[in-house]
Design an enzyme around this catalytic site. Structure first.
Site, PDB file in Angstrom:
ATOM      1  N   ASN B 401      91.200  98.079  61.960  1.00 29.23           N
ATOM      2  CA  ASN B 401      90.664  99.418  62.129  1.00 29.23           C
ATOM      3  C   ASN B 401      89.641  99.475  63.266  1.00 29.23           C
ATOM      4  O   ASN B 401      89.974  99.867  64.385  1.00 29.23           O
ATOM      5  CB  ASN B 401      90.050  99.901  60.813  1.00 29.23           C
ATOM      6  CG  ASN B 401      89.889 101.404  60.778  1.00 29.23           C
ATOM      7  OD1 ASN B 401      89.821 102.048  61.804  1.00 29.23           O
ATOM      8  ND2 ASN B 401      89.839 101.958  59.589  1.00 29.23           N
ATOM      9  N   ASP B 402      88.431  99.035  62.983  1.00 25.89           N
ATOM     10  CA  ASP B 402      87.379  99.166  63.998  1.00 25.89           C
ATOM     11  C   ASP B 402      87.688  98.391  65.279  1.00 25.89           C
ATOM     12  O   ASP B 402      87.286  98.813  66.362  1.00 25.89           O
ATOM     13  CB  ASP B 402      86.041  98.701  63.421  1.00 25.89           C
ATOM     14  CG  ASP B 402      85.592  99.624  62.292  1.00 25.89           C
ATOM     15  OD1 ASP B 402      85.964 100.812  62.341  1.00 25.89           O
ATOM     16  OD2 ASP B 402      84.900  99.157  61.378  1.00 25.89           O
ATOM     17  N   VAL B 403      88.416  97.273  65.165  1.00 24.17           N
ATOM     18  CA  VAL B 403      88.669  96.461  66.356  1.00 24.17           C
ATOM     19  C   VAL B 403      89.704  97.084  67.291  1.00 24.17           C
ATOM     20  O   VAL B 403      89.985  96.549  68.358  1.00 24.17           O
ATOM     21  CB  VAL B 403      89.110  95.020  65.997  1.00 24.17           C
ATOM     22  CG1 VAL B 403      88.011  94.309  65.235  1.00 24.17           C
ATOM     23  CG2 VAL B 403      90.403  95.009  65.219  1.00 24.17           C
ATOM     24  N   VAL B 404      90.306  98.230  66.876  1.00 20.74           N
ATOM     25  CA  VAL B 404      91.239  98.930  67.764  1.00 20.74           C
ATOM     26  C   VAL B 404      90.810 100.382  67.970  1.00 20.74           C
ATOM     27  O   VAL B 404      91.604 101.210  68.401  1.00 20.74           O
ATOM     28  CB  VAL B 404      92.692  98.904  67.227  1.00 20.74           C
ATOM     29  CG1 VAL B 404      93.260  97.493  67.283  1.00 20.74           C
ATOM     30  CG2 VAL B 404      92.770  99.440  65.803  1.00 20.74           C
ATOM     31  N   SER B 442      83.475 100.409  58.497  1.00 20.91           N
ATOM     32  CA  SER B 442      82.321 101.013  59.148  1.00 20.91           C
ATOM     33  C   SER B 442      82.153 102.468  58.721  1.00 20.91           C
ATOM     34  O   SER B 442      81.170 103.105  59.029  1.00 20.91           O
ATOM     35  CB  SER B 442      82.486 100.955  60.667  1.00 20.91           C
ATOM     36  OG  SER B 442      83.491 101.855  61.072  1.00 20.91           O
TER      37      SER B 442
END
Lengths: 98, 474
Positions: B401-404, B442
């Site tokens: 999720n957050d890493v993309v 997050s």
């Protein structure tokens, strides 16, 4: 009071810190988990402290606490090394297959 | 005998150093681990040469510990690896804490003078009383924080505790006050020496330090666990080094410090991969909903069926898989590997893009994909894959999720602005496998999901992938 031996110990500590930084500064991210769990196994070196606490000349309480310390340190050492080896075996198997 | 023991300790230290060095490259890592375990064996055997050890205790302790640790290590599934590493780490912290307590009990049983005399007899070094006591205090504090901190991390990683950060008002103040009181208790313990007051200070120190470990780890969210685990790993090393200062033992100091330094480096690498500072990770309460939330995201998420995805994948000539924590939760690594194999047979180029902080521990995704026999050549690091992303036909995001999240590069008001990400939004088509519509750890809406070229595949990642495999086979 003689401080020289203590300073030598501090000396070793400082050099080991720099050595640690130098050794690990460039590790491929693929190896981060095995590196961490391998280092974790090394931190089980506290097993030496646990063994020394088992000195029969000391008070009984110290020995019993030492026994507990020995059990947990051994869990850390044996488990840590075995699990790291298991992970690295997977990495290797894959390489051999190529 | 003391000379022989110390020479063996030097041998052990050398083996540790080579072991760690060899752990740093793929070809030699396994031998490195073996070498370092040999070092441990040498250190233990050397210590057994000290006369006067209670042998039945030595044998009992090692037998129980080896049995428990061995069984846990052999039986754990690769998906359970982060929890187990946290548990082993806590175990090491607890051992150092107990070593400190054993020494403290010697001080109070035989008086400080008797204790220092015993220390002199065993190590050949005469130390001032404040030094011995301060070393004990340091070992107790760091060992206890490592212990409870690792337990909380274990709870969060295994899902026994809520992965969301636990934040309440005045939390930082409480933690700071507890830390100050702990320092004071440590001071009392050192000054009080072998008196009753000193003992009371020591007991208070243990309890407060245990509490600090809990207070420090609770406010940290599940997605920040790679940082926390490596930091706790570093702490367990420092605790061992501190124990070395109590009993004036070189191998403890050197090996403990090596681990402390290497853990710290890994911590820094993880922080850098998130573009955040260590204090921000530790005290930021990231993901608790406080602070800036970024610009509202426009558009809607477009769900797709596996059938749609099948047709697109079937026609693709370059596919990149981007795994995240969701792949670990769904245990989907084998299904991914199967799909990747089918795509390759179909003449498609396949890669896996791994973000440094994807998952819950450093290198988490690499371990899972290695278990599924994904060849090393297909595992690409973030920068390498971003260079070719524009030529990728389909990017398949599996539970990441957050890493993309492209907001990290485009929306300065986003809390993750500046974090390096895998630029899947530059691929022609993006499929996101996701359990439901909720936000990632997050708590942010992911701008990627609302993009024109993004399609959502809702449901369990493993089932979705198996369906896709089925479509190819059928």
């Amino acid at each position: 009071m003689e401080f020289a031996p203590l300073l030598l110990l501090l000396f070793a500590f400082t050099l080991a810190a720099f050595l640690g930084f130098e050794l690990i500064s460039k590790v491929p991210s693929q190896l981060h988990t095995p590196l961490m769990s391998g280092a974790n196994a090394i931190s089980g070196i506290t097993i030496v402290g646990a063994l020394i606490a088992l000195n029969a000349g000391g008070p009984g309480v110290a020995r019993w606490i030492g026994l507990l310390a020995l059990i947990f340190a051994t869990i850390n050492v044996v488990g840590g090394y075995l699990v790291t080896d298991r992970m690295l075996a997977m990495f290797r198997k894959k390489k051999g297959g190529e | 005998m003391a000379v022989l023991i110390n020479l063996l300790y030097i041998v052990a230290s050398i083996l540790f150093i080579f072991g760690i060095k060899m752990l740093g490259s793929a070809g030699t890592a396994r031998r490195g681990n073996l070498l370092s375990s040999l070092g441990m064996l040498v250190a233990v055997v050397a210590t057994l040469l000290y006369s006067g050890l209670s042998w039945w205790m030595v044998v009992t302790g090692i037998a129980i510990g080896a049995l428990v640790g061995g069984v846990a290590a052999v039986r754990v599934k690769m998906t359970g690896m982060p929890e187990l590493v946290a548990l082993f780490n806590g175990s090491g912290g607890l051992a150092s804490l107990l070593v400190g307590l054993a020494e403290l009990s010697k001080v109070h049983a035989g008086g400080i003078e008797g204790y220092l005399a015993g220390l002199f007899a065993q190590s050949g070094v005469r130390v001032p009383d404040w030094f011995a006591l301060a070393a004990i205090a340091g070992t107790v504090i760091i060992g206890a924080v490592t212990f409870t901190g690792s337990l909380i991390a274990f709870g969060k990683l295994s899902g026994k505790l809520d992965g969301k950060p636990v934040v309440f008002s005045g939390q930082k103040l409480i933690t700071a006050v507890v830390a100050l009181v702990a320092l004071f208790a440590g001071l009392i313990m050192v000054v009080g020496a072998d008196s009753g007051v000193g003992l009371a200070g020591g007991c208070a120190l243990v309890l407060l330090a245990l509490a600090i470990g809990v207070l420090m780890t609770l406010p940290i969210g599940g997605g920040d666990m790679p940082v926390v685990i490596s930091l706790l790993n570093s702490c367990s090393g420092v605790a061992a080094a501190m124990a070395g200062f109590i009993i004036l033992n070189n191998v403890l100091v050197v090996a403990g410090c090596l681990v402390g330094a290497s853990g710290l480096i890994l911590t820094v690498i993880m922080c850098r991969a998130m573009n955040r500072s260590l204090p921000n990770v530790l005290f930021g309460g990231f993901g608790s909903g406080a602070g800036p939330q970024g610009a509202a995201v426009e558009g809607e998420m477009k769900p797709a069926s596996t059938e749609d995805a099948y047709y697109v994948l079937e026609a693709a000539s370059h596919v990149v898989f981007v795994p995240g924590y969701g792949m670990a939760v769904a245990q989907a690594q084998h299904a991914v590997k199967e799909l990747a194999g089918i795509l390759e047979d179909n003449g498609c180029q396949v890669e896996f893009a791994i973000h440094p902080v994807a998952g819950r521990m450093p290198g988490h995704m690499n371990v899972l994909l290695a278990e599924a026999d994904v060849p090393y050549e297909q595992l690409w690091e973030m920068d390498a894959i971003n260079d070719v992303m524009e030529s990728v036909d389909v990017a398949v995001v599996i539970g990441a999720n957050d890493v993309v999240n492209p907001a990290a590069g485009e929306d300065p008001s986003s809390p993750i602005y500046g974090m390096p990400i895998i630029n899947v939004h530059q691929a022609r088509t993006v499929y996101c496998l996701k359990r439901g519509k909720g936000t990632g750890f997050s708590g942010l809406e992911n701008a990627l999901f609302f993009r024109e070229n993004t399609r959502m595949l809702y449901g369990d990642a493993k089932e979705t992938l198996s369906e896709l495999v089925g479509q190819f086979k059928g």
